[in-house]
Enzyme design. Structure first.
Site, PDB file in Angstrom:
ATOM      1  N   SER A  94     -14.763 -13.692 -43.391  1.00 50.76           N
ATOM      2  CA  SER A  94     -15.120 -13.996 -44.791  1.00 50.76           C
ATOM      3  C   SER A  94     -14.057 -13.615 -45.807  1.00 50.76           C
ATOM      4  O   SER A  94     -14.168 -14.014 -46.972  1.00 50.76           O
ATOM      5  CB  SER A  94     -16.424 -13.306 -45.162  1.00 50.76           C
ATOM      6  OG  SER A  94     -17.508 -13.972 -44.575  1.00 50.76           O
ATOM      7  N   LYS A 146     -12.672 -16.381 -47.791  1.00 52.21           N
ATOM      8  CA  LYS A 146     -13.386 -17.017 -48.908  1.00 52.21           C
ATOM      9  C   LYS A 146     -12.686 -16.766 -50.241  1.00 52.21           C
ATOM     10  O   LYS A 146     -12.791 -17.575 -51.170  1.00 52.21           O
ATOM     11  CB  LYS A 146     -14.832 -16.506 -48.960  1.00 52.21           C
ATOM     12  CG  LYS A 146     -15.674 -16.916 -47.736  1.00 52.21           C
ATOM     13  CD  LYS A 146     -16.985 -16.149 -47.718  1.00 52.21           C
ATOM     14  CE  LYS A 146     -17.873 -16.532 -46.541  1.00 52.21           C
ATOM     15  NZ  LYS A 146     -19.063 -15.649 -46.447  1.00 52.21           N
ATOM     16  N   TYR A 193     -14.624 -25.039 -42.468  1.00 52.86           N
ATOM     17  CA  TYR A 193     -15.064 -23.664 -42.752  1.00 52.86           C
ATOM     18  C   TYR A 193     -14.820 -22.719 -41.567  1.00 52.86           C
ATOM     19  O   TYR A 193     -14.283 -21.625 -41.751  1.00 52.86           O
ATOM     20  CB  TYR A 193     -16.549 -23.693 -43.136  1.00 52.86           C
ATOM     21  CG  TYR A 193     -17.175 -22.325 -43.275  1.00 52.86           C
ATOM     22  CD1 TYR A 193     -17.069 -21.602 -44.458  1.00 52.86           C
ATOM     23  CD2 TYR A 193     -17.884 -21.745 -42.218  1.00 52.86           C
ATOM     24  CE1 TYR A 193     -17.647 -20.342 -44.583  1.00 52.86           C
ATOM     25  CE2 TYR A 193     -18.466 -20.491 -42.336  1.00 52.86           C
ATOM     26  CZ  TYR A 193     -18.339 -19.794 -43.522  1.00 52.86           C
ATOM     27  OH  TYR A 193     -18.907 -18.546 -43.635  1.00 52.86           O
ATOM     28  N   TYR A 251     -21.535  -8.795 -50.728  1.00 48.83           N
ATOM     29  CA  TYR A 251     -22.911  -9.304 -50.593  1.00 48.83           C
ATOM     30  C   TYR A 251     -23.922  -8.305 -51.170  1.00 48.83           C
ATOM     31  O   TYR A 251     -23.732  -7.825 -52.279  1.00 48.83           O
ATOM     32  CB  TYR A 251     -23.212  -9.631 -49.117  1.00 48.83           C
ATOM     33  CG  TYR A 251     -22.075 -10.367 -48.462  1.00 48.83           C
ATOM     34  CD1 TYR A 251     -21.762 -11.664 -48.839  1.00 48.83           C
ATOM     35  CD2 TYR A 251     -21.264  -9.758 -47.503  1.00 48.83           C
ATOM     36  CE1 TYR A 251     -20.705 -12.346 -48.267  1.00 48.83           C
ATOM     37  CE2 TYR A 251     -20.202 -10.440 -46.921  1.00 48.83           C
ATOM     38  CZ  TYR A 251     -19.939 -11.726 -47.314  1.00 48.83           C
ATOM     39  OH  TYR A 251     -18.887 -12.387 -46.743  1.00 48.83           O
ATOM     40  N   VAL A 264     -16.615 -10.221 -41.149  1.00 54.20           N
ATOM     41  CA  VAL A 264     -17.274  -9.688 -39.949  1.00 54.20           C
ATOM     42  C   VAL A 264     -16.301  -9.384 -38.812  1.00 54.20           C
ATOM     43  O   VAL A 264     -16.702  -8.820 -37.796  1.00 54.20           O
ATOM     44  CB  VAL A 264     -18.421 -10.583 -39.417  1.00 54.20           C
ATOM     45  CG1 VAL A 264     -19.613 -10.593 -40.349  1.00 54.20           C
ATOM     46  CG2 VAL A 264     -17.944 -11.992 -39.121  1.00 54.20           C
TER      47      VAL A 264
HETATM   48  O1  DON Z   1     -19.969 -17.787 -41.462  1.00 53.82           O
HETATM   49  C1  DON Z   1     -19.942 -16.739 -40.853  1.00 53.82           C
HETATM   50  O2  DON Z   1     -20.962 -16.181 -40.494  1.00 53.82           O
HETATM   51  C2  DON Z   1     -18.589 -16.094 -40.570  1.00 53.82           C
HETATM   52  N1  DON Z   1     -17.596 -17.095 -40.304  1.00 53.82           N
HETATM   53  C3  DON Z   1     -18.119 -15.242 -41.706  1.00 53.82           C
HETATM   54  C4  DON Z   1     -19.136 -14.212 -42.152  1.00 53.82           C
HETATM   55  C5  DON Z   1     -18.530 -12.960 -42.691  1.00 53.82           C
HETATM   56  O3  DON Z   1     -17.405 -12.623 -42.417  1.00 53.82           O
HETATM   57  C6  DON Z   1     -19.424 -12.092 -43.491  1.00 53.82           C
HETATM   58  N2  DON Z   1     -18.752 -10.894 -43.931  1.00 53.82           N
HETATM   59  N3  DON Z   1     -18.906  -9.751 -43.858  1.00 53.82           N
END
Ligand code: DON
Length: 305
Positions: free
Chosen positions: A64, A67, A189, A241, A259
C-alpha cells in the site's frame, strides 16, 4: 546537525533486542514466506544525506505504500477532478472494508484505503499511455533509482486472492465510479502494489515529499508544492487507515504503511524515512515499523507537532 546515524543505530539495536509482536501477512500467499526477522531503517535528508541500519538495502513488497506514489502521479495530470471520485476524509475502517462504499454511493472516503486506490488506478489507466511501464518510470524518477521493478509472483498471488478488491471494483462500477474493465483495473492495482523497493529507495522517494516535491539534488519539480502539501496531509489523516489517529499520537509525522511490513514517513523540510519489519499488528500495519518511527521522533525531539 542531528546525529541521525547514532539514533538509527540505537533504534535498530533496541528493536533487535525486543520487538512488538505481530503476524506476517498471509492473505497474499506469496508474502507469507518473508522472514519475520527482517528489520531495516533508512533516513534520507532533504539535502541528500543518508543514514541507515539493518536490512535497509533489501528490496521488499511495498504494497500500500504505492498508493502515495499512485496518487502523486494521478494528481500531476488530473488535479481537482479527482476529488469528485474519491474523498479526503479518514475512514475509521480497515483498509479493505466495503461497508462505507455501499451507503456512500461508491465514492471511497480517501485514496489510501483499497477502494480509493482502485479508483486512482482507474484514473491512471486513462492518463497513462502504457500504464504499467509509465507508472514504474514515475516511481523510478521520484526515487532516483532506476532498477526498481515489479515482482510478478506477488502480483499473480494477489490477483488470485483478490476477492474483496474485486468486489469493491464491481460495486464501484455499478455506481458508475469505475470506467475501465474490472480486471484491467485490478491488474494495474496488483502490479502497483507488487513493486519491490528497499528502505533506501523508499526513503529517497519520500524525501522528495519532504522537499516540497523537488527531486533531491536537482531542479526536477516532480510534484508541485500545493499537490505535495495535499499528499502529505492525506498521509497524516488517512495513511494508516483506522490507526491514523494512533500513528499521529505516537509518531507525529505523515506516513504510509503496507502489508509487506514497510512504513514510510515524511518530516517536511527535513527528511524522508522508511522502516521495514514484516510482522503486522491487528490493524495490518508493521508493529515494529511504528515503534521505530515513534522512537525516531522521541529521540530527535522533533515531529510536525
Ligand atoms: O490490496 C491489498 O490488500 C494489498 N495489495 C495492499 C494492502 C496494504 O498494503 C494495506 N496496508 N497496510
Amino acid at each position: 546537525m542531528m546525529n541521525y546515524q547514532g539514533i538509527l543505530t540505537q533504534i535498530h539495536q533496541e528493536l533487535s533486542e525486543s520487538r512488538p509482536s505481530g503476524t506476517v501477512a498471509a492473505y497474499i500467499p506469496e508474502l507469507a514466506g518473508v522472514s519475520p526477522q527482517k528489520l531495516g531503517v533508512h533516513l534520507t535528508t532533504t539535502s541528500g544525506e543518508n543514514f541507515a541500519a539493518g536490512d535497509s538495502e533489501e528490496p521488499f513488497s511495498i504494497q500500500s505504500i504505492t498508493k502515495v506514489l499512485m496518487l502523486a502521479r494521478a494528481l500531476i495530470s488530473t488535479g481537482r477532478a479527482l476529488w469528485e471520485r474519491v474523498r479526503v476524509e479518514p475512514s475509521g475502517d480497515p483498509f479493505n472494508s466495503l461497508v462505507q462504499l455501499e451507503y456512500e454511493g461508491g465514492i471511497p472516503r480517501n485514496p489510501f484505503i483499497n477502494a480509493g486506490a482502485l479508483v486512482v488506478s482507474d484514473v491512471l489507466l486513462d492518463q497513462l499511455a502504457n500504464p504499467k511501464e509509465d507508472y514504474l518510470e514515475f516511481v523510478r524518477r521520484i526515487s532516483g533509482h532506476h532498477g526498481i521493478g515489479y515482482q510478478e509472483s506477488v502480483a499473480a498471488s494477489e490477483w488470485a486472492h483478490a476477492h474483496r478488491n474485486r468486489a469493491m471494483v464491481n460495486l464501484m462500477k455499478a455506481f458508475g465510479n469505475i470506467r475501465h474493465d474490472v480486471e484491467a483495473v485490478l491488474d494495474f492495482y496488483v502490479h502497483a502494489c507488487a513493486i519491490n523497493m528497499s528502505c533506501r529507495e523508499l526513503a529517497r522517494a519520500f524525501a522528495v515529499l519532504a522537499n516540497g516535491g523537488r527531486a533531491l539534488g536537482s531542479s526536477d519539480q516532480v510534484l508541485s508544492l500545493r499537490r505535495t502539501k495535499r499528499v502529505n496531509a492525506l498521509m497524516q489523516t488517512c495513511g494508516l487507515y483506522d490507526e491514523a489517529g494512533e500513528f499521529a499520537f505516537r509518531v507525529g509525522l505523515p506516513g504510509k504503511s503496507g502489508v509487506g511490513g514497510g512504513v514510510a514517513a515524511v518530516h517536511p523540510g527535513l527528511y524522508g524515512v522508511a522502516v521495514w519489519s514484516p510482522p503486522l499488528n491487528e490493524k495490518g500495519n508493521s508493529a515494529a515499523g511504528i515503534a521505530a518511527l515513534e522512537r525516531l521522533t522521541d529521540l530527535t525531539g522533533a515531529s510536525i507537532f
